[in-house]
Design a protein around this motif. Structure first.
Motif, PDB file in Angstrom:
ATOM      1  N   GLN A 185       0.836  -1.204   0.000  1.00 13.69           N
ATOM      2  CA  GLN A 185       0.000   0.000   0.000  1.00 13.69           C
ATOM      3  C   GLN A 185       0.871   1.255   0.000  1.00 13.69           C
ATOM      4  O   GLN A 185       0.588   2.227  -0.715  1.00 13.69           O
ATOM      5  CB  GLN A 185      -0.899  -0.019   1.236  1.00 13.69           C
ATOM      6  CG  GLN A 185      -1.819   1.177   1.389  1.00 13.69           C
ATOM      7  CD  GLN A 185      -2.482   1.193   2.756  1.00 13.69           C
ATOM      8  OE1 GLN A 185      -1.868   1.568   3.748  1.00 13.69           O
ATOM      9  NE2 GLN A 185      -3.741   0.777   2.805  1.00 13.69           N
ATOM     10  N   ASP A 210      -1.261  11.109   7.121  1.00 10.96           N
ATOM     11  CA  ASP A 210      -2.261  10.233   6.502  1.00 10.96           C
ATOM     12  C   ASP A 210      -1.648   8.915   6.033  1.00 10.96           C
ATOM     13  O   ASP A 210      -2.285   7.857   6.099  1.00 10.96           O
ATOM     14  CB  ASP A 210      -2.960  10.946   5.343  1.00 10.96           C
ATOM     15  CG  ASP A 210      -2.002  11.371   4.235  1.00 10.96           C
ATOM     16  OD1 ASP A 210      -0.830  11.681   4.534  1.00 10.96           O
ATOM     17  OD2 ASP A 210      -2.412  11.395   3.063  1.00 10.96           O
ATOM     18  N   LYS A 249      -2.832   5.108   7.415  1.00  7.20           N
ATOM     19  CA  LYS A 249      -3.224   3.981   6.568  1.00  7.20           C
ATOM     20  C   LYS A 249      -2.302   2.772   6.770  1.00  7.20           C
ATOM     21  O   LYS A 249      -2.748   1.627   6.832  1.00  7.20           O
ATOM     22  CB  LYS A 249      -3.203   4.406   5.101  1.00  7.20           C
ATOM     23  CG  LYS A 249      -4.287   5.417   4.728  1.00  7.20           C
ATOM     24  CD  LYS A 249      -4.162   5.841   3.266  1.00  7.20           C
ATOM     25  CE  LYS A 249      -5.202   6.886   2.904  1.00  7.20           C
ATOM     26  NZ  LYS A 249      -5.039   7.378   1.507  1.00  7.20           N
ATOM     27  N   GLU A 301      -3.058   1.035  10.036  1.00  7.05           N
ATOM     28  CA  GLU A 301      -4.332   0.317  10.017  1.00  7.05           C
ATOM     29  C   GLU A 301      -4.098  -1.112   9.523  1.00  7.05           C
ATOM     30  O   GLU A 301      -4.703  -2.063  10.018  1.00  7.05           O
ATOM     31  CB  GLU A 301      -5.337   1.033   9.112  1.00  7.05           C
ATOM     32  CG  GLU A 301      -5.926   2.290   9.736  1.00  7.05           C
ATOM     33  CD  GLU A 301      -6.800   3.071   8.764  1.00  7.05           C
ATOM     34  OE1 GLU A 301      -6.863   2.682   7.566  1.00  7.05           O
ATOM     35  OE2 GLU A 301      -7.415   4.061   9.184  1.00  7.05           O
TER      36      GLU A 301
END
Length: 411
Positions: free
Chosen positions: A44, A324, A328, A331
């Motif tokens: 990611q 940010d 992410k 998470e």
């Protein structure tokens, strides 16, 4: 004639497009993110960076976790990648001291990271310079049985004296105040680390684990004096049980408190505990004059000194540091972002850990077996285990650890 013009135009456009495509730069990233969650987090991360930087192609080489420990020592001296993940504090120090990591203080200055990543600043700084960017950590602290606290009629302690006072109440109920399982040695190190951080502070602790302070120093003895206060209220024969066995003591209400990392929450809940019965607290204060430091093993990304594309590598570090991006990434990892402007989900343990770590002004320790070399860490943890069973052996234990220190750090 028109066909000829069209053909010429297409050829011209092709001649322009080909060099443009050839300008895409390559960034080589080596990681040990081979487990499912870390692997997904890095995938990611790379995808997001490439979307913001379409002129850069990130090539990832993933090693298995154990193999990477050897591989990094080889590739930093031979064919270096542009980026490599590792760990903060004394774990990165040998590579910094050997000139194998690049000073990235400019990335910190240009992106305001001393503020946004302030909790990890000390652990990323050597000789006044920053040598990488941290992207995740997880808290240690005290997990406790809320029902046991209610039955004892005691409050969550703020100070070590209050903690010991509570222990007497738990003992009256036939409940161990503190439990752990040191069969694998390392859980005892969490107790030692916090007692040292609360007694002597982060800088002292880092000097001790880096071999600059003798184990026979009176300040070290003061740490064990604090530890000795809780031993009468600690589960017996902890050297015979694993850390998961000690979790059962909390689950069953046989013990009130457990010094452990946040990864254990899943095990507590597998045993039947819920957010209503499992509590978390920061380790109590011992010396109020010492800035509050915490224990939070921290993963980092560095630019090897031999990197061929340092300009894009620094862009990557700046990207990793963004609030940010860290939100992410963590998470996926189920851990905590270091950027204080990031956010965490509704998990109460992650929320508590994020608040505690983001406001730690004293520094972030990595854990004893990360902060100390392997030989010293093993000897130290064996000593901690022995002390818990035989506190009257302390002088002999410290003499032995001092001999190990002199041998391990002589070079």
């Amino acid at each position: 004639m028109n066909i000829l013009k069209t053909t010429a135009l297409v050829a011209l456009m092709g001649s322009i497009a080909i060099p443009a495509m050839a300008e895409q730069r390559v960034l080589k990233l080596f990681t040990d993110a081979s487990d499912p969650a870390p692997k997904a987090a890095f995938e990611q991360l790379v995808k997001g960076f490439e979307a913001e930087n379409p002129d850069v192609k990130v090539e990832v080489n993933t090693f298995d976790h154990e193999g990477y420990k050897t591989a990094i020592r080889n590739f930093l001296t031979a064919d270096s990648p542009d980026l490599a993940n590792w760990y903060a504090g004394n774990r990165m120090a040998p590579f910094v001291n050997a000139g194998q990591f690049t000073d990235v203080s400019d990335v910190w200055e240009e992106n305001g990271l001393k503020d946004s990543l302030g909790s990890a600043l000390k652990s990323m700084t050597i000789d006044g310079k920053q040598w990488g960017v941290p992207y995740t950590y997880y808290q240690w602290g005290i997990y406790y049985n809320k029902d046991v606290y209610k039955k004892a009629g005691v409050e969550v302690p703020k100070t070590w004296d209050e903690f010991i006072s509570n222990c007497k109440k738990f003992q009256e109920m036939g409940v161990d105040c503190l439990t752990t399982g040191t069969k694998a040695l390392w859980p005892a190190a969490g107790i030692f680390d916090y007692l040292d951080l609360r007694t002597n502070g982060y800088d002292f602790h880092m000097k001790l684990t880096s071999g600059e302070i003798p184990w026979t120093d009176d300040r070290v003895k003061a740490v064990f004096a604090e530890w000795k206060k809780v031993l009468p209220y600690t589960t017996k024969n902890v050297a015979a049980i694993d850390w998961q066995d000690a979790v059962s003591n909390i689950v069953q209400g046989k013990a009130a408190n457990y010094v452990m990392g946040n990864f254990a929450v899943a095990t507590f809940k597998d045993g039947g505990m819920t957010n209503d019965t499992l509590g978390f607290m920061d380790f109590p204060t011992i010396n109020p004059d010492i800035p509050r430091a915490e224990e939070a093993p921290t993963d980092t990304i560095h630019i090897p000194a031999g990197a061929k594309n340092k300009a894009d590598a620094k862009k990557f570090l700046a990207y990793v540091a963004k609030a940010d991006v860290q939100t992410k990434m963590n998470e996926e990892l189920g851990q905590l972002p270091i950027n204080k402007n990031s956010s965490v989900g509704d998990d109460p343990y992650l929320q508590a850990g994020f608040k505690i770590l983001s406001t730690a002004d004293g520094g972030i320790a990595q854990f004893f077996d990360r902060d100390a070399p392997a030989q010293m860490a093993k000897a130290g943890m064996e000593g901690f285990q022995e002390f818990m069973a035989y506190p009257d052996h302390l002088d002999a234990i410290l003499e032995r650890l001092e001999k190990v220190r002199q041998r391990v750090y002589k070079n």
